[in-house]
Motif scaffolding. Structure first.
Motif, PDB file in Angstrom:
ATOM      1  N   TYR A  12       0.956  -1.105   0.228  1.00 12.06           N
ATOM      2  CA  TYR A  12      -0.345  -0.025   0.152  1.00 12.06           C
ATOM      3  C   TYR A  12       1.246   1.427  -0.084  1.00 12.06           C
ATOM      4  O   TYR A  12       1.904   1.540   0.869  1.00 12.06           O
ATOM      5  CB  TYR A  12      -0.772  -0.170   1.612  1.00 12.06           C
ATOM      6  CG  TYR A  12      -1.901  -1.136   0.927  1.00 12.06           C
ATOM      7  CD1 TYR A  12      -2.811  -1.593   0.350  1.00 12.06           C
ATOM      8  CD2 TYR A  12      -1.471  -1.971   1.991  1.00 12.06           C
ATOM      9  CE1 TYR A  12      -3.895  -2.189   0.212  1.00 12.06           C
ATOM     10  CE2 TYR A  12      -2.815  -3.727   2.048  1.00 12.06           C
ATOM     11  CZ  TYR A  12      -3.666  -3.590   1.134  1.00 12.06           C
ATOM     12  OH  TYR A  12      -4.517  -4.120   0.987  1.00 12.06           O
ATOM     13  N   PRO A  13       0.185   2.051  -0.567  1.00 12.07           N
ATOM     14  CA  PRO A  13       1.299   3.372  -0.661  1.00 12.07           C
ATOM     15  C   PRO A  13       1.326   4.459   0.571  1.00 12.07           C
ATOM     16  O   PRO A  13       2.569   5.108   0.602  1.00 12.07           O
ATOM     17  CB  PRO A  13       0.412   4.369  -1.890  1.00 12.07           C
ATOM     18  CG  PRO A  13      -0.967   3.763  -2.138  1.00 12.07           C
ATOM     19  CD  PRO A  13      -0.504   1.882  -1.221  1.00 12.07           C
ATOM     20  N   SER A  14       0.505   4.176   1.461  1.00  5.61           N
ATOM     21  CA  SER A  14       0.165   4.696   2.503  1.00  5.61           C
ATOM     22  C   SER A  14      -0.118   4.087   4.160  1.00  5.61           C
ATOM     23  O   SER A  14      -0.665   2.733   3.596  1.00  5.61           O
ATOM     24  CB  SER A  14      -0.434   5.861   2.592  1.00  5.61           C
ATOM     25  OG  SER A  14      -1.645   5.906   3.536  1.00  5.61           O
ATOM     26  N   LYS A  15       0.597   4.079   4.556  1.00  7.93           N
ATOM     27  CA  LYS A  15       0.349   3.115   6.306  1.00  7.93           C
ATOM     28  C   LYS A  15      -0.823   3.441   6.370  1.00  7.93           C
ATOM     29  O   LYS A  15      -2.051   2.310   7.318  1.00  7.93           O
ATOM     30  CB  LYS A  15       1.317   3.996   7.232  1.00  7.93           C
ATOM     31  CG  LYS A  15       1.469   2.479   8.795  1.00  7.93           C
ATOM     32  CD  LYS A  15       2.465   2.338   8.664  1.00  7.93           C
ATOM     33  CE  LYS A  15       2.513   0.696   9.485  1.00  7.93           C
ATOM     34  NZ  LYS A  15       2.439  -0.603   8.846  1.00  7.93           N
ATOM     35  N   LEU A  16      -1.605   4.557   6.409  1.00  4.87           N
ATOM     36  CA  LEU A  16      -2.870   4.730   6.561  1.00  4.87           C
ATOM     37  C   LEU A  16      -4.145   4.463   5.806  1.00  4.87           C
ATOM     38  O   LEU A  16      -4.973   3.505   6.485  1.00  4.87           O
ATOM     39  CB  LEU A  16      -3.492   6.248   7.108  1.00  4.87           C
ATOM     40  CG  LEU A  16      -2.908   7.427   7.720  1.00  4.87           C
ATOM     41  CD1 LEU A  16      -3.045   8.385   7.359  1.00  4.87           C
ATOM     42  CD2 LEU A  16      -2.978   7.180   8.764  1.00  4.87           C
ATOM     43  N   LEU A  17      -3.388   3.899   4.318  1.00  5.72           N
ATOM     44  CA  LEU A  17      -4.495   2.949   3.741  1.00  5.72           C
ATOM     45  C   LEU A  17      -4.685   1.875   4.433  1.00  5.72           C
ATOM     46  O   LEU A  17      -5.986   0.991   4.071  1.00  5.72           O
ATOM     47  CB  LEU A  17      -4.458   2.917   2.726  1.00  5.72           C
ATOM     48  CG  LEU A  17      -5.236   2.817   1.198  1.00  5.72           C
ATOM     49  CD1 LEU A  17      -6.377   3.601   1.186  1.00  5.72           C
ATOM     50  CD2 LEU A  17      -4.492   2.494   0.136  1.00  5.72           C
ATOM     51  N   GLU A  73      -3.707   0.939   7.032  1.00  3.28           N
ATOM     52  CA  GLU A  73      -4.568   0.432   8.664  1.00  3.28           C
ATOM     53  C   GLU A  73      -5.759   0.211   7.828  1.00  3.28           C
ATOM     54  O   GLU A  73      -6.847  -0.601   8.922  1.00  3.28           O
ATOM     55  CB  GLU A  73      -4.393   1.447   9.584  1.00  3.28           C
ATOM     56  CG  GLU A  73      -2.879   1.331   9.557  1.00  3.28           C
ATOM     57  CD  GLU A  73      -2.357   2.534  10.526  1.00  3.28           C
ATOM     58  OE1 GLU A  73      -1.772   2.073  11.467  1.00  3.28           O
ATOM     59  OE2 GLU A  73      -3.291   2.869  11.324  1.00  3.28           O
ATOM     60  N   ALA A  74      -6.639   0.624   7.288  1.00  2.00           N
ATOM     61  CA  ALA A  74      -7.465   1.026   6.648  1.00  2.00           C
ATOM     62  C   ALA A  74      -8.549  -0.290   5.735  1.00  2.00           C
ATOM     63  O   ALA A  74      -9.714  -0.155   6.086  1.00  2.00           O
ATOM     64  CB  ALA A  74      -8.613   2.517   6.370  1.00  2.00           C
ATOM     65  N   LEU A 106     -10.243  -2.673   0.177  1.00  2.00           N
ATOM     66  CA  LEU A 106      -9.648  -0.846  -0.320  1.00  2.00           C
ATOM     67  C   LEU A 106     -10.625  -0.462  -1.120  1.00  2.00           C
ATOM     68  O   LEU A 106     -10.990   1.013  -0.937  1.00  2.00           O
ATOM     69  CB  LEU A 106      -8.727  -2.114  -1.587  1.00  2.00           C
ATOM     70  CG  LEU A 106      -7.817  -0.929  -2.270  1.00  2.00           C
ATOM     71  CD1 LEU A 106      -6.499  -0.288  -2.190  1.00  2.00           C
ATOM     72  CD2 LEU A 106      -7.059  -1.296  -3.610  1.00  2.00           C
ATOM     73  N   ALA A 148     -11.860   1.873   1.153  1.00  2.00           N
ATOM     74  CA  ALA A 148     -11.120   2.804   1.742  1.00  2.00           C
ATOM     75  C   ALA A 148     -11.023   4.079   0.559  1.00  2.00           C
ATOM     76  O   ALA A 148     -11.048   4.825   1.158  1.00  2.00           O
ATOM     77  CB  ALA A 148      -9.904   1.857   2.032  1.00  2.00           C
ATOM     78  N   LEU A 149     -10.790   3.558  -0.379  1.00  2.00           N
ATOM     79  CA  LEU A 149     -10.447   4.319  -1.669  1.00  2.00           C
ATOM     80  C   LEU A 149     -12.382   5.387  -1.568  1.00  2.00           C
ATOM     81  O   LEU A 149     -11.643   6.736  -1.972  1.00  2.00           O
ATOM     82  CB  LEU A 149     -10.698   4.152  -2.847  1.00  2.00           C
ATOM     83  CG  LEU A 149      -8.893   3.824  -2.917  1.00  2.00           C
ATOM     84  CD1 LEU A 149      -8.339   2.564  -4.297  1.00  2.00           C
ATOM     85  CD2 LEU A 149      -7.906   4.190  -2.419  1.00  2.00           C
ATOM     86  N   LEU A 167     -11.942   7.967   1.309  1.00  2.00           N
ATOM     87  CA  LEU A 167     -10.757   8.436   0.367  1.00  2.00           C
ATOM     88  C   LEU A 167     -11.276  10.107  -0.557  1.00  2.00           C
ATOM     89  O   LEU A 167     -10.941  10.849  -0.116  1.00  2.00           O
ATOM     90  CB  LEU A 167      -9.711   8.385  -0.094  1.00  2.00           C
ATOM     91  CG  LEU A 167      -8.516   7.978   0.883  1.00  2.00           C
ATOM     92  CD1 LEU A 167      -7.453   7.282  -0.125  1.00  2.00           C
ATOM     93  CD2 LEU A 167      -8.266   9.410   1.964  1.00  2.00           C
TER      94      LEU A 167
END
Lengths: 204, 204
Positions: free
Chosen positions: A3-8, A10-11, A27, A30-31, A34
């Motif tokens: 994942y490009p981001s830790k926050l993503l 985790e979600a 995913l 989550a997107l 966002l």
């Protein structure tokens, strides 16, 4: 998957713990969060956070409730002498949807299942007995699933409640409304022949 | 549907705003959260709450990022001279999954779509031009969906980037690997005949 981001990440992890939601769906969700307005995420975060930690259960029937005593138990328009015994609060919602029951409920919190190590002592049967005495109950309607565990629990309840000299009833089993005979399983069909009722008595 | 608790109702409402999740599924999810350990709800609530409010976007490529500059742009092992232009950060994830691209990305933030009122000025093309100059870019790989909007955007980009004398390339189109000819649509099949490549050149 990276994942490009830790926050993503985790979600996605948190969302994929929900039943029926795998990594790909998580995913997607989550997107979506966002991309959508900030209040969609905020509302979801608040609602989920409060749901588990602030939920109360009725001291009388153990149904979900916002107060000490649930809306149904507190209502003056519900009949007192009849209690519908169910396994779970989902069953309360299902029966309430029908608008056919006007008494109160008692949520057992499960079904007897020796395979899963659930004996009668884990269910709220003591509380039910107390209510039978305190609330001068005349009828117990047993509304449990038509499964091995449901039947076992119903049988156990019937035996245990014998001393109270109550009317014990159970929801009727049979071919579902709209169901076609040729597709019914033989056990259901067999039972609905055994327990046949006078023509015209079922309100059609 | 009447809910026995306001908290439950709020959770169902919030969950059913997610795509592909209706009221019934939302209720199922909420009841699952109620039954499971407190940390499942807590983690979900935290992750969802932070996702939208704390997410950063790379100042260079606009990909999702935990820092000012994303992992890909910051990595010393990525080639600098080639930028892959994509519509969305989901596309970055899809291409990263293949492990076939070693350059950096540029996320446009959409595709030209007059029907939806999205003109080129709404996409991050100015920033791409700045990067072309600053980072001495030699090649732009246009990786957009094979749709009307994707093709329009690719065409627009090709025109606009002409002055920079770059190598412009685009991902190849054709029959998907494992795809059967008889089920391919005629447009794809037609194009893959038009753009036929020397036998052996595609690495099989």
């Amino acid at each position: 998957m990276e994942y490009p981001s830790k926050l993503l990440e985790e979600a996605v992890m948190a969302l994929s713990r929900l039943p029926g939601i795998g990594r790909k769906s998580a995913l997607r969700l989550a997107l979506f969060l966002l991309r959508s307005d900030a209040d969609v995420s905020r509302d979801l975060s608040n609602a989920v956070g409060r749901l588990r930690s602030e939920m109360k259960y009725c001291v009388r029937c153990s149904n979900m409730s916002d107060e000490e005593v649930c809306r149904i138990c507190a209502s003056s328009s519900r009949r007192r002498g009849i209690i519908c015994v169910v396994a779970d609060f989902r069953d309360v919602m299902a029966i309430e949807q029908t608008r056919q029951f006007t008494g109160t409920y008692h949520v057992l919190g499960g079904l007897i299942s020796p395979m899963d190590g659930v004996g009668p002592e884990k269910l709220r049967i003591d509380q039910l007995e107390r209510r039978i005495v305190e609330e001068h109950v005349q009828e117990i309607l047993i509304a449990l699933s038509a499964t091995m565990e449901g039947d076992t629990t119903a049988f156990y309840l019937a035996k245990r409640l014998e001393p109270y000299k109550l009317t014990l009833s159970t929801i009727s089993r049979g071919i579902a409304i709209g169901g076609e005979l040729e597709y019914a399983d033989e056990l259901t069909l067999g039972r609905s022949i055994q327990h046949r009722v006078p023509f015209g008595s079922q309100g059609y």
